[in-house]
Each structure stands twice: as structure tokens, then as C-alpha cells.
Enzyme design. Structure first.
Site, mmCIF file in Angstrom:
data_model
loop_
_atom_site.group_PDB
_atom_site.id
_atom_site.type_symbol
_atom_site.label_atom_id
_atom_site.label_comp_id
_atom_site.label_asym_id
_atom_site.label_seq_id
_atom_site.Cartn_x
_atom_site.Cartn_y
_atom_site.Cartn_z
ATOM 1 N N HIS A 5 -6.994 -42.570 -25.536
ATOM 2 C CA HIS A 5 -6.762 -42.971 -26.921
ATOM 3 C C HIS A 5 -7.367 -41.952 -27.878
ATOM 4 C CE1 HIS A 5 -10.760 -44.933 -26.200
ATOM 5 N NE2 HIS A 5 -11.007 -44.469 -27.424
ATOM 6 N N ARG A 9 -11.101 -43.822 -37.877
ATOM 7 C CA ARG A 9 -11.881 -44.758 -38.692
ATOM 8 C C ARG A 9 -11.034 -45.174 -39.894
ATOM 9 N NH1 ARG A 9 -15.700 -40.961 -36.908
ATOM 10 N NH2 ARG A 9 -17.336 -41.956 -35.675
ATOM 11 N N ASN A 60 -15.670 -50.016 -39.636
ATOM 12 C CA ASN A 60 -17.115 -50.219 -39.733
ATOM 13 C C ASN A 60 -17.381 -51.079 -40.960
ATOM 14 O OD1 ASN A 60 -18.269 -48.512 -37.532
ATOM 15 N ND2 ASN A 60 -17.051 -46.961 -38.589
ATOM 16 N N HIS A 74 -3.288 -34.038 -37.143
ATOM 17 C CA HIS A 74 -2.343 -35.143 -37.210
ATOM 18 C C HIS A 74 -2.165 -35.771 -35.834
ATOM 19 C CE1 HIS A 74 0.117 -31.580 -36.183
ATOM 20 N NE2 HIS A 74 0.739 -32.424 -35.377
#
Length: 127
Positions: A5, A9, A60, A74
Site C-alpha cells: 500500500h 495523510r 490524525n 502522484h
């Protein structure tokens, strides 16, 4: 070995999940909420993690914005028709930052869209 993966964030997990599922057609594969550690995760992708690389969207607690920075490039997604994919993204409220057309110096047709946190997604037309 294989890529499992890529972690991004995000400033609003629900908004990002909506973009990746409703605009780009991925599925939510699993989620985790860790209140004691103050973060939540959503893994999204086009197929099961046992066979496909996926995106890990990390929220978060209390952080509503990130700067992607100059090192990030990207995420690339293969599509059947880049122009049609751009039209579908735009119709669902997504942002197209580069219309479908040949890559500079080549013939591969690409386009770019941007997710709600400013991450670029390259759409590469299947040859």
C-alpha cells in the site's frame, strides 16, 4: 516481494473516502480507529489486498490539512479512456488538473486529477 500500500495523510477521512470511492470507483477494504493513539485509517482500492496494492488513508485527530511537499509525485491509475474518466471525475465534483492528452514527448494518453487534500492522481489510458 510486492507493493502492499501507499499511505496518504488526509485532513478529513470521510471526505477522502468519498472521493476515492464515489469519484474514482474504489472500495473501502477495511478501516481501523485508534482513539488512544489519535488516528483512524481507511484502506481503499480496486481489489483485495491479497492481490492488489491499495491506498491507506490516514487521519490524525485534530489535523485538518497537510502540505503534499515537493518530493511527492502522484499515484497512477490505469483507465480504459482517459477523456471519459476526466468527464466522470468532473461530473462527480472532482478536480481535473490536466486534461487527457499525450504525455510530453510520447504517445501514451494521460490526465491528472486532484484529491481533496491536493494529492495528484495520474490517469493512464490503457494501450
Amino acid at each position: 516481494m510486492r507493493i502492499l500500500h501507499t499511505m496518504l495523510r488526509v485532513g478529513d477521512l470521510a471526505r477522502s473516502v468519498d472521493f476515492y470511492t464515489n469519484v474514482l470507483g474504489m472500495r473501502v477494504l477495511r478501516t481501523t480507529d485508534r482513539p488512544d493513539q489519535r488516528y483512524s485509517l481507511a484502506f481503499v482500492g480496486y481489489g483485495d489486498e491479497s492481490q492488489h496494492a491499495v491506498l491507506e488513508l490516514t487521519y490524525n485527530y485534530g489535523v485538518d490539512r497537510y502540505e503534499p511537499g515537493t518530493a511527492y509525485g502522484h499515484v497512477a491509475i490505469e483507465v480504459d479512456d482517459a477523456k471519459a474518466a476526466c468527464e466522470a471525475v468532473r461530473a462527480k465534483g472532482g478536480s481535473v488538473t490536466r486534461e487527457a492528452g499525450p504525455v510530453k514527448g510520447g504517445t501514451t494518453v494521460i490526465a491528472f486529477v486532484q484529491d481533496p487534500d491536493g494529492y495528484k492522481i495520474e490517469l493512464i489510458e490503457k494501450s
